[in-house]
Enzyme design. Structure first.
Site, PDB file in Angstrom:
ATOM      1  N   ASP A  82       2.301  -1.162  -7.237  1.00 12.61           N
ATOM      2  CA  ASP A  82       2.415   0.292  -7.225  1.00 12.61           C
ATOM      3  C   ASP A  82       3.446   0.664  -8.298  1.00 12.61           C
ATOM      4  OD1 ASP A  82       2.216   2.975  -6.693  1.00 12.61           O
ATOM      5  OD2 ASP A  82       2.201   2.748  -4.523  1.00 12.61           O
TER       6      ASP A  82
HETATM    7  C1  BGC Z   1       1.361   5.923  -5.465  1.00 10.77           C
HETATM    8  C2  BGC Z   1       0.010   5.275  -5.678  1.00 10.77           C
HETATM    9  C3  BGC Z   1      -0.595   5.769  -6.960  1.00 10.77           C
HETATM   10  C4  BGC Z   1       0.346   5.474  -8.106  1.00 10.77           C
HETATM   11  C5  BGC Z   1      -0.199   5.890  -9.448  1.00 10.77           C
HETATM   12  C6  BGC Z   1       2.238   5.835  -6.699  1.00 10.77           C
HETATM   13  O1  BGC Z   1       3.356   6.627  -6.560  1.00 10.77           O
HETATM   14  O2  BGC Z   1       1.998   5.314  -4.372  1.00 10.77           O
HETATM   15  O3  BGC Z   1      -0.821   5.563  -4.590  1.00 10.77           O
HETATM   16  O4  BGC Z   1      -1.837   5.169  -7.170  1.00 10.77           O
HETATM   17  O5  BGC Z   1       1.556   6.183  -7.875  1.00 10.77           O
HETATM   18  O6  BGC Z   1      -0.286   7.250  -9.586  1.00 10.77           O
END
Ligand code: BGC
Length: 768
Positions: A290
C-alpha cells in the site's frame, strides 16, 4: 533532428490511433501466459540490478513533499520506474510513457495504476452497495465497463477489488468492500476480478489488484490503520477467504495492507506474502505495497532503517514498493551486502514484466487521446449504472405500502443535505473527484430526478439544511491544508428547522434524503457514533411531526443509527451512494418502476456501541434471551436492528419444500439443497434465496450460522421456482485450530433456507 523526432512521434501516434480505431485486438491478440513468461525471461536477462529494482518501483504521478526533489522524468529515463500511480491526465500519461518507451535503455513501458474502485467517468454505486445487489453478475458487468473505460484512458491497473471483511462499521472502509460475510465477499471478489480482467488479460482489460492483504478490516476499535489481531483460524475461515477466491479467479496482483497483523506488519509479513499466497495458493502474479507502506515498516517499529525496511519487505515476498522510494534507494545495497540474492530479485521482478506482456503494453503503450471521450461517454455506461444502482438498493421499511409512491402527489417537500448534493451521490473514491476536478458526467441528484419525474404541475419545495461536510471535512481537503467550515450556529439550525416545518406542513408527501457526507466513510474515516450528523435528526422529527407521510432515503457508507426513524418514519430506502445516475435510480424505486430486491451485506446495528456486530458469531452458553447472567448490554439489545441478508420488496415471497437430495453423506461428498420460492404478492419482484448452515459439534465451535449459497431470482405474481444449491466439501469444510488443517468433520449440520440470516425453514444433514 527535431523534425525527425516529431515525424517519428507522429508515426507512432498514427499507429496507435489506427490500432484503436480498428479494434485494439486486431493487430495484437492477447498473448498467453506462457508466451508472456518466455518474453519476460528474455528481457530479464538483459536487465541490470538497478533496472530490475526500477521495475519494482511505483512512483507517484503527483509531486508530494515526502517524495523529495527527484523528478519523475529523470527516474523514468534512467529505468528506475516500473509503474506510476495517481495520474489521470492522458497527455501526461502519454508523455511519461514516451519517455519510458523511447528514452530508457530497455524501452520497458510503464504500468499506470489507479483506484478505479466503482467506475471511471461513469460512477457506479459504491462497492458495499453493489454487494447489496447479491448479484455478482451485475457487479461483474459494472467492473467490466469501468475497466474498459480506464484502459481507454491510459490506466492498465486498478487497485480493486477491496475484499477486506468488515465486521465493524466504525471502520470507514467498510464502504469499499462487500461487508461482513466471507461467502458473499468471495462471490463479489470473483465477479470483480472477472469483470476487470475478462477471460484473460489483454489490450482492452485492466489487471485487478486484490487488497488489502490481509486482516485490515479487523483494525482495533474500528480505527483505520490501527493494528489487527486475528488468530489463524479466523484468518483462514473468514478474513482470507475472499482473497483466496480472487486469487483462484486469476487476479494478477495483490496489495499488502498497511497495518500490523499479529505484530508483524502485513507489508513485511512472510507468512502472508509467501507462505499463504504463493506456497499454499500458488499465486503467480505480483504484490504491491500500500502507499508508502514499505517506508512505514520503520515507523511501525519493525524495521531499523530504510535499508532494513527494503530487506524485510523484499524477503517477505513484496514485489513492488508503492510510492515510498525505499526499494529504489536501498534494495541494491541489500543485494550487495549479500542479504538477498539477485536470483531472488529476479523472482520478484518477473511477474511484473509478465503482466506487462499479458496486458499487451509492449505493443500498445500509448493512449489514443482522440478516442478517450468517445469511450468514456458511451451511453450504455449510464444505462448500466442506473440498472446496477436500482439493483443495489435495500428497502428497510415500508409501512402500509407507502411505497411505491402514487403519482398523484402534487405537493412534495424534499428535505435533507444529501437531496441535491452532486458531491455526495457518487460516494468516495471517484476518479475525478479525488483530484478535486468536477466529474465530467454530471450526477443526477434525487431532487433533480424527483422534479423531472413529478412534472411541471407538481410543487416541489426543497429544504437542504446545513451540509454535513460542515462537521466533517474531507480527507483530501485536509491533505491540502484546508480548514473545515464552521459548523452551523444555533440560530442557523433554528432557521432550517423553521423552514422544514413550513415546507412539510404544506406538503402531501415528504421525501427526506439524509445520511453521511461521502467523505465520512472510506479511508481514514472511522466514526465512534452512527448518528445522523448535523441537524438531520431534528429535521426528520420535524417532518414526521407534520403528520404527512415521510419516506427516508439514506445515502451513507455504513449503517447508521436509525432507531428513531425505524419506529416513526413510514418507509426507509437504503440507497448507499448510488452513483452518477443515482437520483434516477432512486426515483425508479420510489415510483415502482424498479421493485427493490437488494439485501443487507452487513448486520445493521442499533448503535455504534454494538460493534463489532456480525451474524456469523459463535454460540454463547448464555444467549440474550435467557432470564439472567446473559450475554447482553444493560441498555440495549445485542441483536441488530436489521439482520444480515435482510431487505423488503413491493411483493412478498414464501419459502417452502426445503429438501436435501441426500440427508446423509460421507465426509467429502455432496448433497443438494432444494427450496421452493413463490411470489405471493401481486407484483413481479426479485427474491434472494439464502442458504445457511451450522455444524453442531466438532473439533472446534462453529458459527451459529454461515451463508453457503444464494441466488437472486425474478418471479412473476404467483410464480414458483425451485432453487438448488450444492452442499459439499467446499461448503462444509472449515479450518480447525486443533488439526491446523481444512476438513469436513462428521456430525450433524443444521441447514436453513429463506429470505435472510434469520430464516426459519430448517432441515438436517448427517455427515458420516
Ligand atoms: C489506500 C489504497 C489505495 C492506495 C492508492 C492507499 O492510501 O489504502 O486502498 O489503493 O492508497 O491510491
Amino acid at each position: 533532428m527535431l523534425k525527425l523526432k516529431t515525424f517519428a512521434k507522429a508515426i507512432v501516434m498514427l499507429g496507435c490511433a489506427l490500432a484503436a480505431t480498428s479494434g485494439a485486438t486486431a493487430q495484437s491478440a492477447p498473448i498467453s501466459q506462457e508466451e508472456a513468461h518466455r518474453r519476460a525471461l528474455v528481457l530479464l536477462k538483459q536487465m541490470t540490478l538497478d533496472e530490475k529494482i526500477g521495475q519494482m518501483t511505483q512512483s507517484s504521478g503527483v509531486q508530494m513533499p515526502m517524495l523529495g526533489s527527484d523528478r519523475p522524468d529523470d527516474l523514468i529515463t534512467q529505468g528506475k520506474v516500473g509503474s506510476v500511480l495517481w495520474l489521470i491526465d492522458v497527455k501526461e500519461i502519454n508523455r511519461l510513457q514516451h519517455l519510458a518507451v523511447e528514452k530508457s535503455r530497455l524501452h520497458i513501458p510503464i504500468l499506470f495504476g489507479f483506484d478505479v474502485i466503482h467506475g471511471y467517468r461513469t460512477v457506479f454505486p459504491v462497492p458495499l452497495a453493489m454487494a447489496s445487489s447479491w448479484d455478482p453478475k451485475v457487479e461483474e458487468e459494472a467492473q467490466r465497463l469501468a475497466g474498459q473505460d480506464a484502459r481507454a484512458a491510459g490506466i492498465q491497473w486498478t487497485f480493486t477489488p477491496m475484499v477486506d471483511i468488515a465486521r465493524d462499521a466504525r471502520w470507514g472502509r467498510i464502504v469499499e468492500g462487500a461487508g461482513e460475510d466471507p461467502y458473499l465477499g468471495s462471490a463479489m471478489a470473483r465477479a470483480q476480478v472477472k469483470g476487470f480482467q475478462g477471460e484473460a488479460l489483454g489490450p482492452d482489460s485492466v489487471v485487478a489488484c486484490v487488497k488489502h492483504f490481509a486482516g485490515y478490516g479487523a483494525a482495533d476499535g474500528g480505527r483505520d490503520y490501527d493494528s489487527s489481531y486475528v488468530p489463524e483460524e479466523l484468518m483462514e475461515n473468514v478474513y482470507l477467504r475472499p482473497f483466496h477466491a480472487a486469487e483462484e479467479a486469476g487476479a494478477g496482483s495483490f496489495m499488502s495492507a498497511y497495518m500490523d497483523l499479529n505484530d508483524v506488519p502485513a507489508t513485511g509479513n512472510r507468512w502472508l506474502l509467501t507462505d499463504v499466497l504463493r506456497k499454499d495458493w500458488g499465486f503467480k502474479g505480483f504484490v504491491v505495497s500500500d502507499a508508502f507502506a514499505v517506508a512505514s515498516l520503520q515507523v511501525h517499529g519493525f524495521a531499523r532503517d530504510p535499508e532494513d525496511a527494503a530487506y524485510k519487505a523484499a524477503s517477505a515476498g513484496l514485489n513492488m514498493d508503492m510510492a515510498s522510494q525505499t526499494y529504489t534507494k536501498n534494495l541494491a545495497k541489500v543485494v550487495k551486502a549479500g542479504k538477498i540474492s539477485e536470483a531472488d530479485i529476479d523472482k520478484l521482478v518477473l511477474p511484473v514484466l509478465e503482466v506487462k506482456y499479458e496486458l499487451g503494453l509492449f505493443d500498445h503503450p500509448y493512449v489514443d487521446e482522440s478516442q478517450v471521450d468517445a469511450v468514456l461517454n458511451r451511453p450504455e455506461g449510464l444505462a448500466l449504472e442506473r440498472k446496477v444502482a436500482g439493483r443495489s438498493m435495500v428497502l428497510l421499511k415500508n409501512d402500509n405500502h407507502l411505497l411505491p409512491l402514487k403519482r398523484t402527489a402534487k405537493k412534495v417537500a424534499v428535505i435533507g443535505p444529501l437531496a441535491d448534493s452532486t458531491r455526495d451521490i457518487e460516494g468516495g473514491w471517484t476518479v475525478e473527484g479525488l483530484f478535486g476536478g468536477a466529474t465530467k458526467n454530471h450526477p443526477v441528484t434525487v431532487l433533480a430526478a424527483l422534479k423531472a419525474r413529478l412534472g411541471a404541475d407538481a410543487q416541489v419545495t426543497f429544504v437542504a439544511g446545513p451540509e454535513p461536510q460542515r462537521l466533517y471535512p474531507s480527507l483530501f481537503d485536509m491533505i491540502q491544508g484546508k480548514k473545515p467550515a464552521a459548523p452551523p450556529t444555533d440560530a442557523e439550525a433554528a432557521e432550517w428547522i423553521a423552514k422544514t416545518k413550513a415546507a412539510t406542513a404544506d406538503a402531501d408527501l415528504v421525501v427526506a434524503v439524509m445520511g453521511e457526507g461521502a467523505t465520512m466513510s472510506s479511508e481514514s474515516a472511522s466514526r465512534s457514533s452512527f448518528d445522523l450528523p448535523g441537524i438531520q435528526q431534528q429535521m426528520l422529527e420535524t417532518a414526521v411531526a407534520s403528520g404527512k407521510p415521510v419516506v427516508l432515503v439514506l445515502e451513507n457508507g455504513r449503517p447508521l443509527d436509525i432507531r428513531w426513524a425505524s419506529e416513526h418514519v413510514g418507509a426507509i430506502l437504503e440507497a448507499w451512494y448510488p452513483g452518477t445516475e443515482g437520483g434516477n435510480a432512486v426515483a425508479d424505486v420510489l415510483f415502482g418502476d424498479v421493485n427493490p430486491g437488494g439485501k443487507l451485506p452487513v448486520s445493521w446495528p442499533r448503535v455504534a456501541g454494538q460493534e463489532p456486530l456480525y451474524y456469523n458469531h459463535n454460540l454463547t452458553h448464555e444467549p440474550e434471551d435467557r432470564p439472567q447472567f446473559t450475554s447482553r448490554y444493560w441498555d440495549i439489545s445485542s441483536k441488530p436492528l436489521y439482520p444480515f441478508g435482510y431487505g423488503l420488496s413491493y411483493t412478498t415471497f414464501k419459502f417452502d419444500q426445503l429438501k436435501l437430495s441426500k440427508t446423509s453423506v460421507k465426509a467429502g461428498d455432496a448433497t443438494e439443497v432444494s427450496v421452493d420460492v413463490t411470489n405471493t404478492g401481486s407484483t413481479a419482484g426479485d427474491a434472494v434465496a439464502q442458504v445457511y448452515i451450522h455444524q453442531r459439534a466438532g473439533s472446534a465451535s462453529r458459527p451459529v450460522r454461515e451463508l453457503k449459497g444464494f441466488a437472486r431470482v425474478t418471479l412473476k405474481p404467483g410464480e414458483t421456482k425451485t432453487l438448488k444449491f450444492p452442499l459439499g466439501k467446499a461448503e462444509l469444510e472449515f479450518w480447525s485450530p486443533q488439526t491446523k488443517a481444512w476438513g469436513v468433520e462428521p456430525g450433524t449440520f443444521d441447514v436453513w433456507a429463506g429470505e435472510d440470516s434469520t430464516a426459519a425453514l430448517h432441515a438436517e444433514l448427517a455427515v458420516e
